[in-house]
Design a protein around this motif. Structure first.
Motif, mmCIF file in Angstrom:
data_model
loop_
_atom_site.group_PDB
_atom_site.id
_atom_site.type_symbol
_atom_site.label_atom_id
_atom_site.label_comp_id
_atom_site.label_asym_id
_atom_site.label_seq_id
_atom_site.Cartn_x
_atom_site.Cartn_y
_atom_site.Cartn_z
ATOM 1 N N LEU A 111 0.858 -1.188 0.000
ATOM 2 C CA LEU A 111 0.000 0.000 0.000
ATOM 3 C C LEU A 111 0.892 1.234 0.000
ATOM 4 C CD1 LEU A 111 -2.656 1.635 0.460
ATOM 5 C CD2 LEU A 111 -2.319 1.245 2.906
ATOM 6 N N LEU A 112 0.624 2.158 -0.910
ATOM 7 C CA LEU A 112 1.381 3.404 -1.020
ATOM 8 C C LEU A 112 0.496 4.581 -0.641
ATOM 9 C CD1 LEU A 112 3.759 5.238 -2.057
ATOM 10 C CD2 LEU A 112 2.715 5.029 -4.341
ATOM 11 N N SER A 113 1.020 5.466 0.213
ATOM 12 C CA SER A 113 0.318 6.696 0.570
ATOM 13 C C SER A 113 1.316 7.842 0.594
ATOM 14 C CB SER A 113 -0.376 6.547 1.929
ATOM 15 O OG SER A 113 -1.187 7.670 2.193
ATOM 16 N N PHE A 114 0.816 9.055 0.830
ATOM 17 C CA PHE A 114 1.654 10.254 0.693
ATOM 18 C C PHE A 114 1.535 11.114 1.947
ATOM 19 C CE2 PHE A 114 0.408 8.578 -3.342
ATOM 20 C CZ PHE A 114 1.617 8.503 -4.014
ATOM 21 N N THR A 115 2.649 11.284 2.628
ATOM 22 C CA THR A 115 2.665 11.922 3.936
ATOM 23 C C THR A 115 2.951 13.421 3.847
ATOM 24 O OG1 THR A 115 4.985 11.293 4.117
ATOM 25 C CG2 THR A 115 3.366 9.819 5.124
ATOM 26 N N PRO A 116 2.434 14.166 4.872
ATOM 27 C CA PRO A 116 1.594 13.698 5.977
ATOM 28 C C PRO A 116 0.176 13.418 5.517
ATOM 29 C CG PRO A 116 1.827 16.067 6.094
ATOM 30 C CD PRO A 116 2.719 15.624 4.965
ATOM 31 N N THR A 117 -0.432 12.376 6.112
ATOM 32 C CA THR A 117 -1.804 12.042 5.751
ATOM 33 C C THR A 117 -2.438 11.291 6.909
ATOM 34 O OG1 THR A 117 -3.194 11.198 3.971
ATOM 35 C CG2 THR A 117 -1.283 9.851 4.594
ATOM 36 N N TYR A 118 -3.573 10.680 6.664
ATOM 37 C CA TYR A 118 -4.369 10.062 7.717
ATOM 38 C C TYR A 118 -3.579 8.976 8.437
ATOM 39 C CZ TYR A 118 -8.553 7.873 9.794
ATOM 40 O OH TYR A 118 -9.503 7.356 10.651
ATOM 41 N N ASP A 302 -9.411 22.645 2.331
ATOM 42 C CA ASP A 302 -10.659 22.388 1.631
ATOM 43 C C ASP A 302 -11.567 21.479 2.460
ATOM 44 O OD1 ASP A 302 -11.510 23.578 -0.687
ATOM 45 O OD2 ASP A 302 -10.782 22.021 -2.042
ATOM 46 N N ALA A 303 -11.194 21.236 3.718
ATOM 47 C CA ALA A 303 -11.941 20.326 4.585
ATOM 48 C C ALA A 303 -12.690 21.136 5.649
ATOM 49 C CB ALA A 303 -10.987 19.319 5.222
ATOM 50 N N ASN A 304 -13.178 20.475 6.703
ATOM 51 C CA ASN A 304 -13.868 21.189 7.777
ATOM 52 C C ASN A 304 -12.950 21.418 8.976
ATOM 53 O OD1 ASN A 304 -13.780 18.475 8.655
ATOM 54 N ND2 ASN A 304 -15.679 18.688 9.826
ATOM 55 N N PHE A 305 -11.653 21.573 8.692
ATOM 56 C CA PHE A 305 -10.661 21.809 9.730
ATOM 57 C C PHE A 305 -9.509 22.615 9.157
ATOM 58 C CE2 PHE A 305 -9.853 17.654 7.784
ATOM 59 C CZ PHE A 305 -8.561 17.840 7.309
ATOM 60 N N CYS A 306 -8.667 23.109 10.048
ATOM 61 C CA CYS A 306 -7.476 23.860 9.634
ATOM 62 C C CYS A 306 -6.281 23.388 10.440
ATOM 63 C CB CYS A 306 -7.670 25.364 9.868
ATOM 64 S SG CYS A 306 -8.906 26.132 8.808
ATOM 65 N N LEU A 307 -5.141 23.317 9.788
ATOM 66 C CA LEU A 307 -3.872 23.011 10.438
ATOM 67 C C LEU A 307 -3.166 24.333 10.698
ATOM 68 C CD1 LEU A 307 -2.327 20.326 11.128
ATOM 69 C CD2 LEU A 307 -0.993 20.743 9.058
ATOM 70 N N PHE A 308 -2.819 24.596 11.971
ATOM 71 C CA PHE A 308 -2.224 25.886 12.306
ATOM 72 C C PHE A 308 -0.998 25.692 13.175
ATOM 73 C CE2 PHE A 308 -5.075 24.899 15.764
ATOM 74 C CZ PHE A 308 -4.526 25.470 16.899
ATOM 75 N N GLY A 332 -0.314 15.462 12.854
ATOM 76 C CA GLY A 332 0.273 16.030 11.652
ATOM 77 C C GLY A 332 1.736 16.378 11.807
ATOM 78 N N PRO A 333 2.235 17.251 10.933
ATOM 79 C CA PRO A 333 3.657 17.608 10.957
ATOM 80 C C PRO A 333 4.080 18.174 12.307
ATOM 81 C CG PRO A 333 2.579 18.472 8.997
ATOM 82 C CD PRO A 333 1.500 17.966 9.881
ATOM 83 N N THR A 334 5.324 17.958 12.650
ATOM 84 C CA THR A 334 5.851 18.439 13.929
ATOM 85 C C THR A 334 5.603 19.931 14.093
ATOM 86 O OG1 THR A 334 7.574 16.745 13.880
ATOM 87 C CG2 THR A 334 7.924 18.626 15.342
ATOM 88 N N GLY A 335 5.052 20.305 15.238
ATOM 89 C CA GLY A 335 4.849 21.712 15.556
ATOM 90 C C GLY A 335 3.476 22.251 15.207
ATOM 91 N N TRP A 336 2.650 21.455 14.526
ATOM 92 C CA TRP A 336 1.345 21.935 14.079
ATOM 93 C C TRP A 336 0.214 21.312 14.885
ATOM 94 C CZ3 TRP A 336 0.834 25.506 10.019
ATOM 95 C CH2 TRP A 336 2.030 25.813 9.346
ATOM 96 N N LEU A 337 -0.897 22.035 14.962
ATOM 97 C CA LEU A 337 -2.120 21.564 15.594
ATOM 98 C C LEU A 337 -3.264 21.666 14.593
ATOM 99 C CD1 LEU A 337 -1.784 23.383 19.048
ATOM 100 C CD2 LEU A 337 -1.491 20.927 18.642
ATOM 101 N N ARG A 338 -4.314 20.882 14.807
ATOM 102 C CA ARG A 338 -5.462 20.903 13.909
ATOM 103 C C ARG A 338 -6.727 21.248 14.689
ATOM 104 N NH1 ARG A 338 -7.172 15.286 11.909
ATOM 105 N NH2 ARG A 338 -8.477 15.500 13.757
ATOM 106 N N VAL A 339 -7.523 22.137 14.140
ATOM 107 C CA VAL A 339 -8.768 22.541 14.784
ATOM 108 C C VAL A 339 -9.927 22.333 13.814
ATOM 109 C CG1 VAL A 339 -8.442 24.977 14.100
ATOM 110 C CG2 VAL A 339 -9.980 24.402 16.005
ATOM 111 N N THR A 340 -11.024 21.799 14.322
ATOM 112 C CA THR A 340 -12.220 21.562 13.524
ATOM 113 C C THR A 340 -13.098 22.808 13.525
ATOM 114 O OG1 THR A 340 -12.172 19.255 14.261
ATOM 115 C CG2 THR A 340 -14.194 20.028 13.226
#
Length: 362
Positions: A111-118, A302-308, A332-340
């Protein structure tokens, strides 16, 4: 063996040793904006119809193991001329992905995926004995065809997952990229569109490519846009042969009669439920403007959240927000937070808490 045996003493599969169960914190705080839920519950009328549907379901009988009524309703919702035999439904998109990897992954397959991702993708792979490999996205977390095709050439995957809008970054992948990838591989290409309804252009969906690509799978969920996270309904659209492959590996009666009934009520009220998506899209767009004004960077979403972020000590920021009754996601990536994106009151509480935290740490 002793009754108080520990996990370390059990004959666990080697690849599970040291692993921990997946899960975001489930904490009872005033503002929960950490798992991308829709904050608007169904209306009283919809809830009443759900109650009636549940009361009418036969608990003493097995459910329709093919979920044909639900699959037909999902096909009608998706449009694009889809039929019930092109749709598969399961216990959340988690089980949809597990079915796909049970059918097309497994020992000796990749299985191949592309980071950062789920973060669940490697767990799906591990649980199905599928080799999991990744390639990095661009610095702005977008994905182009050259990156995908180079990774396919290197790893020769059996299944490729392209997540759009991507979680946790919110970035979308253009249809032209997906088309180019499909033209160059016979691998199963899964386009995970869990957040597609929140996109600025939701009609730009990989569903439009299904009629000419037999190796394409478009995965979605009712958890987000339909405010049905507790209902546990995920689904996919694909060629009938791919649906048949999922039917082979699924457990008997994997979707309860009650789950099927609830989902069909929600689909009958799609217009009402999706009206809240417009509000959440507007809230998301407001966040993209407001967060930089507060002094942090934000990734276009483009989702219902933001990475900040980024933050030198993101856990400290996460904890300070939690101390103020606001729960976001440390992912997610080091140093980031996600808010819905939440209700107006929840979103304002987040802004107020973040303003205080930023003043403290500067």
């Amino acid at each position: 063996m002793r009754a108080d045996v520990t996990l370390a003493e059990l004959p666990l599969r080697p690849e599970l040793v040291g692993e921990e169960p997946y899960g975001a914190p489930q904490l009872d705080v005033p503002v929960r904006l950490n798992v991308n839920e829709n904050p608007y519950p169904p209306s009283a009328q919809v809830r009443a119809e759900i109650g009636e549907a549940l009361a009418a379901s036969a608990l003493n009988r097995y459910p329709d193991r093919e979920a044909l009524g639900l699959r037909a309703a999902l096909a009608g919702y998706l449009g694009h001329g889809l039929r019930a035999d092109q749709v598969w439904a399961a216990n959340g998109s988690n089980e949809v992905m597990t079915h796909l990897l049970q059918a097309f992954g497994g020992p000796g397959r990749t299985l191949l995926s592309f980071t950062p991702t789920y973060s669940m993708y490697p767990e799906y792979a591990r649980n199905t004995h599928t080799r999991f490999v990744t390639a990095p996205r661009a610095d702005d977390y977008t994905l182009d065809a050259a990156t995908v095709l180079a990774a396919i050439g290197e790893h020769r995957p059996d299944v490729v997952v392209i997540t759009t809008p991507n979680n946790p970054t919110g970035t979308s992948t253009p249809l032209a990229v997906i088309e180019e990838v499909l033209a160059a591989t016979d691998a199963i290409v899964v386009v995970d569109e869990a957040y597609q309804e929140f996109a600025r252009h939701p009609g730009r969906t990989a569903l439009t490519l299904l009629d000419r690509n037999g190796n394409l799978v478009v995965s979605r969920t009712m958890s987000k846009a339909f405010a049905l996270a507790g209902g546990r309904v995920g689904y996919l659209a694909a060629a009938p042969a791919i649906v048949d492959a999922c039917r082979i590996v699924r457990l008997p009666y994997h979707l309860s009669a009650q789950t099927q009934a609830v989902a069909q009520v929600a689909l009958r009220h799609a217009a009402e439920l999706l009206a809240k998506v417009d509000e959440l899209r507007a809230t998301r767009d407001q966040m993209l403007t407001r967060l930089p004004q507060l002094g942090v960077e934000v990734i276009d979403s483009d989702a219902n959240f933001c990475l900040f972020g980024p933050f030198a000590e993101r856990h400290d920021v996460w904890q300070r927000l939690l101390d103020r009754g606001v729960l976001v996601r440390e992912t997610g990536p080091t140093g980031w937070l996600r808010v819905t994106a939440g209700t107006p009151a929840e979103t304002q509480a987040f802004y107020d808490a973040l303003t205080e935290v930023l003043e403290e740490i500067r």
